[in-house]
Write a protein that holds these residues in place. Structure first.
Motif, short mmCIF file in Angstrom:
data_model
loop_
_atom_site.label_atom_id
_atom_site.label_comp_id
_atom_site.label_asym_id
_atom_site.label_seq_id
_atom_site.Cartn_x
_atom_site.Cartn_y
_atom_site.Cartn_z
N LEU A 367 37.40 21.41 30.21
CA LEU A 367 37.39 21.95 31.38
C LEU A 367 36.65 22.72 31.63
CD1 LEU A 367 41.34 22.06 31.28
CD2 LEU A 367 39.44 21.18 33.22
N ASN A 368 36.53 23.21 33.07
CA ASN A 368 35.56 24.15 33.51
C ASN A 368 36.48 24.89 33.66
OD1 ASN A 368 33.07 22.50 33.55
ND2 ASN A 368 33.27 22.01 35.46
N SER A 369 37.55 25.37 33.97
CA SER A 369 38.01 26.66 34.73
C SER A 369 39.20 27.27 33.36
CB SER A 369 39.17 26.39 35.90
OG SER A 369 40.48 27.26 35.51
N LEU A 370 38.18 28.43 33.14
CA LEU A 370 39.28 29.31 31.85
C LEU A 370 40.29 29.52 31.97
CD1 LEU A 370 38.63 29.87 29.12
CD2 LEU A 370 37.70 32.14 29.79
N PHE A 372 42.73 28.67 33.82
CA PHE A 372 43.30 27.33 33.75
C PHE A 372 43.20 26.70 33.05
CE2 PHE A 372 44.10 23.02 34.45
CZ PHE A 372 46.05 22.44 35.56
N LEU A 373 42.63 26.78 32.06
CA LEU A 373 43.09 26.12 30.32
C LEU A 373 43.88 26.90 30.09
CD1 LEU A 373 42.13 24.88 28.31
CD2 LEU A 373 40.75 26.56 27.55
N LEU A 374 43.64 28.44 30.03
CA LEU A 374 44.85 29.62 29.68
C LEU A 374 46.04 29.33 29.50
CD1 LEU A 374 41.82 32.72 29.50
CD2 LEU A 374 42.90 31.75 27.32
N LEU A 375 46.61 29.36 31.39
CA LEU A 375 47.29 28.92 31.72
C LEU A 375 48.24 28.11 31.03
CD1 LEU A 375 47.00 30.16 35.21
CD2 LEU A 375 48.54 31.49 33.82
N LEU A 376 47.27 27.11 30.97
CA LEU A 376 48.13 25.71 30.58
C LEU A 376 48.21 25.87 28.96
CD1 LEU A 376 45.86 22.41 31.08
CD2 LEU A 376 48.53 22.95 32.07
N LEU B 49 48.33 36.92 30.33
CA LEU B 49 47.62 38.46 30.98
C LEU B 49 45.86 37.92 31.46
CD1 LEU B 49 49.52 40.47 29.57
CD2 LEU B 49 49.11 40.05 32.09
N MET B 50 45.99 36.78 30.11
CA MET B 50 43.96 36.77 30.35
C MET B 50 43.65 35.84 31.02
SD MET B 50 43.74 35.59 26.10
CE MET B 50 41.97 34.92 25.69
N ALA B 51 44.53 35.08 32.00
CA ALA B 51 43.82 34.12 32.89
C ALA B 51 43.91 34.65 33.97
CB ALA B 51 45.31 33.09 33.07
N LEU B 52 45.01 35.29 34.05
CA LEU B 52 45.08 36.36 35.67
C LEU B 52 43.72 37.50 35.48
CD1 LEU B 52 48.97 37.13 35.31
CD2 LEU B 52 47.46 35.75 36.67
#
Lengths: 403, 385
Positions: A367-370, A372-376, B49-52
């Motif tokens: 995935l390109n969006s870091l 989005f990956l973290l949120l998932l 928090l990292m995502a935000l």
């Protein structure tokens, strides 16, 4: 003054919850009940009426509170803490002048005699510490001039003195068993001294392995649960350092097994032995040993499975996820239906969560969006934690009600 | 003693004010299940928090936005925590004896939510602190005491208004740590341990009063933080370790700061003496609770004075003895264990720092051991009968 009890409390649980006394003993140990109470319960002729010991060593006969008959018990009430007593004060159930007395009755704060005892112990402990440190400093000052014979003589004279003290106290006494544990612990430094003096070139895992092997006869002789636990810590440390000393995960040991597989196999064998022995030998009773072994076993397999997901080159790593799956499946069956152990189930859930996260990380790597990956990953973690807590909480509550 | 037996004993001794037996305690979720949920919550919060952070990084470069975001996070989390606390308190009133389960009722309801909120609120606090520090462009030597006063004020507000146990504890630590740095900035760092000692003694010896006011949880957190810092702080005591690491030791040494520094240069034993006085006061208060005789009290005072004089170069020893006494008197096992560990650490630190040979150190250690044994024997002699 009322006696301060260390005992098992019984609840009315109904005929559906009848269990053997041995299971109840294991249950009591799982719930952190003091060993003396558990032993007292195990040896009592009538489970509703058994012997217990107060903290001061007085022997008393206790009545089970609202038990419904032999083998129908189990729930353990929690111990009173100072916060509980203060809560009574906060809610107006306790008058202010009675606080100290209530605290003393609960065993949270010492009585007048207790204070003197505490102070006495503190000063005795401090004095002992200072004197031992003083002797150590003086020995260290003269160490270089001692020579090989002097050093070994000194170290072994210390060990001999300890063994004489053990023989004097006898292995039937707790003091003698504790001294034997100290002797087991001192074997390591003695071996280290040997390695340092003769420059054997042994690795850390060699030292730990020999230490564990030499300690076996002493552990068997002690017949003491904490000594077995100490031995287990040594053996596990030897196995784990072996993984890291021997080219991490990729070395092949005997019978074509790689390091991780050897550690997993040895731990699996140890777990089976411990579960078998816990029902037969008093010195292996309790759950700490099994939990420690299971932690190393599941931990090793979890790391190996994660490495397999990320295609890390290591001997036989491709099989790791399957082994992990089988071990977790069998573990779930055994510790959920055969011998309930919520701690083991929690360990399995934690392992599953870690593997799930590693799997997601691997799959979503492209995935390109870091963000989005973290949120998932966060969403998966939230779901896993909430579901895990609900499931394990339900099992724990169920076991209490059933118990 | 378990709760059920305690209920019976209280009733038997006639110590309960209202009639009727207290209800049975609430069930308890095993600690490892709670730990599992808490660990998951913190990890999830870090990922969120990292995502935000990744998404909103350019916005957070502004000091105003950073401070405002932190404030919103803190206020929202405090709101949720207070709601949860109100529910818990209502449950407590129905089930008087179950208050010790508050944290875990926290718990049984949703340890995950509580820990997640704590993580978010701490991030909010971090954003506010960074906004405050940004004003001085992260350059510590140019910071003023006002910066630390502001951080302390924010921590105090959050300590009081967010009732979540772990959060409250951390805010109490943050507020007191800011106070210590503030004292360092004005040149009064050596006075920090005596202030903490007096505070800890006052809080722990009057804890029943706070309970009666319903402020037990908040004040307990402050007392634990004061005692904990008291154990840890004297490590870098003489070298101004903590504050020098932040690069602010030479700041604002004027006015009151200069006077304080001057005073402490003349009487370097003042801080340890003040801690010793706190220990004497606490010990006498505890002895009075047990109706100890005059001879015992006098012996205790002499012993404390001896220990204080002997350890004037290592105030941590007296500080740990004070924490040990307070923790024993109030039934705080964890704090007592911390005090004993701290005591061992400070003792060995003292002997390690001696500028002498190992042989001399060994001799001093043996002599100290003998003195402690002598004190033990004299206490045995003076103990109340």
């Amino acid at each position: 003054m009322a006696s301060v009890w260390t005992s098992i409390t019984f609840r009315n649980t109904g005929p559906m919850c009848r269990r053997s006394r041995r299971d109840l003993v294991i249950d009591a140990q799982q719930r952190g009940t003091r060993a003396t109470s558990v032993r007292a319960f195990a040896e009592a002729p009538d489970p509703r009426r058994y012997t217990a010991w107060t903290p001061t060593g007085e022997k008393r006969v206790a009545e089970a509170t609202d038990g419904t008959g032999p083998g129908t018990t189990g729930a353990i009430a929690r111990t009173v803490r100072s916060d509980d007593v203060l809560a009574l004060l906060e809610h107006g159930r306790l008058a202010h002048p009675q606080l100290e007395r209530a605290m003393q009755l609960a065993g949270c704060v010492p009585t007048r005699a207790g204070w003197i005892r505490q102070l006495d112990r503190l000063l005795a402990g401090l004095a002992m510490l200072l004197i031992v440190a003083g002797v150590a400093c003086i020995v260290a000052y003269n160490w270089a001039g001692l020579g090989r014979w002097g050093r070994f003589g000194l170290a072994q004279a210390g060990m001999l003195a300890l063994l004489v003290a053990i023989a004097w106290r006898g292995l039937a006494s707790v003091g003698g068993r504790r001294l034997l544990m100290v002797a087991i612990a001192l074997l390591g430094p003695l071996l280290a001294l040997f390695g340092q003096t003769y420059q054997t070139g042994a690795e850390t895992h060699d030292l730990l392995r020999v230490w564990a092997l030499l300690a076996i006869p002493w552990v068997l002789a002690s017949g003491y649960a904490p000594a077995w636990l100490l031995w287990l810590v040594l053996a596990e440390a030897a196995m784990l350092t072996m993984i890291f000393d021997l080219d991490r995960w990729s070395s092949v040991l005997f019978a074509g097994l790689s390091t991780w597989a050897t550690v997993a196999a040895l731990n699996l064998a140890a777990l089976l032995f411990w579960e078998w022995g816990a029902r037969r030998f008093e010195s292996l009773a309790g759950r700490s040993g099994q939990r420690l072994i299971a932690t190393v076993l599941v931990g090793t397999l979890t790391v190996a499975t994660c490495l397999a997901f990320f295609s890390v080159p290591a001997e036989g790593i491709g099989v790791a996820p399957w082994v992990w799956l089988v071990v977790l499946g069998v573990g779930y069956y055994v510790y959920r239906f055969h011998r309930l152990d919520v701690a083991m189930l929690s360990l399995g859930w934690l392992s599953m969560t870690i593997v799930l996260l590693a799997g997601m990380g691997r799959m979503l790597n492209s995935l390109n969006s870091l963000a989005f990956l973290l949120l998932l990953i966060a969403a998966a973690l939230i779901a896993s934690s909430v579901l895990g807590r609900q499931w394990l909480g339900r099992i724990a509550s169920g076991s209490r009600e059933a118990g | 003693m378990n709760v059920e037996q305690f209920n019976q004993t209280l009733a038997h001794e006639g110590l309960l004010v209202a009639g009727g037996a207290p209800p049975l305690p609430a069930k308890r979720i095993p600690w490892h299940v709670v730990a599992l949920a808490g660990f998951g919550a913190w990890l999830a919060a870090i990922f969120v928090l990292m995502a935000l952070g990744v998404g909103a990084l350019p916005l957070l470069e502004s000091r105003i936005v950073r401070g405002a975001a932190g404030l919103v996070a803190c206020v929202v989390c405090a709101g949720f925590a207070r709601r949860r606390d109100a529910v818990d308190r209502a449950t407590e009133h129905r089930q008087v004896f179950g208050i010790a389960e508050t944290a875990s009722s926290a718990s049984s309801g949703g340890v995950f939510g509580a820990q997640f909120q704590t993580a978010m609120s701490l991030t909010g606090f971090g954003l506010i602190v960074s906004a405050i520090l940004l004003r001085s462009e992260w350059s510590m030597p140019h910071s003023s005491s006002l910066v630390y006063a502001e951080i302390m004020a924010v921590a105090i507000v959050l300590w009081w208004f967010n009732p979540q146990a772990a959060h409250r504890q951390l805010m109490a630590w943050a507020a007191l740590a800011a106070l210590v740095v503030l004292l360092g900035v004005v040149g009064g760092l050596p006075l920090a341990p005596p202030i903490l000692a007096a505070g800890a003694a006052l809080i722990w010896l009057t804890q029943s009063r706070w309970s009666a006011f319903g402020a037990r949880h908040a004040i307990d957190a402050l007392g634990t933080a004061a005692a904990g810092l008291l154990i840890l702080l004297p490590v870098g005591f003489n070298g101004f370790g903590v504050v020098e690491a932040l690069g602010v030791s030479a700041l604002e040494r004027h006015g009151v700061g200069a006077s304080l520094a001057g005073l402490l240069a003349v009487v370097p034993w003042l801080p340890v003496s003040l801690i010793g006085l706190s220990l004497i006061a606490a010990s006498l208060a505890i002895a009075a609770r047990h109706q100890a005789g005059v001879a015992f009290k006098a012996g205790l005072c002499v012993a404390i004075v001896c220990v204080t004089v002997a350890s004037w170069r290592a105030p941590g020893i007296v500080a740990c003895l004070l924490v040990w006494a307070l923790a024993t008197a109030t039934g705080r096992g964890l704090l007592r264990a911390g005090a004993l560990l701290g005591l061992c650490f400070h003792l060995f630190h003292l002997y390690y720092d001696l500028q002498s040979s190992l042989l001399a150190k060994g001799g001093v250690l043996l002599a100290s051991g003998a003195v402690v044994l002598l004190i033990r024997v004299s206490l045995q002699w003076a103990k109340p009968r």
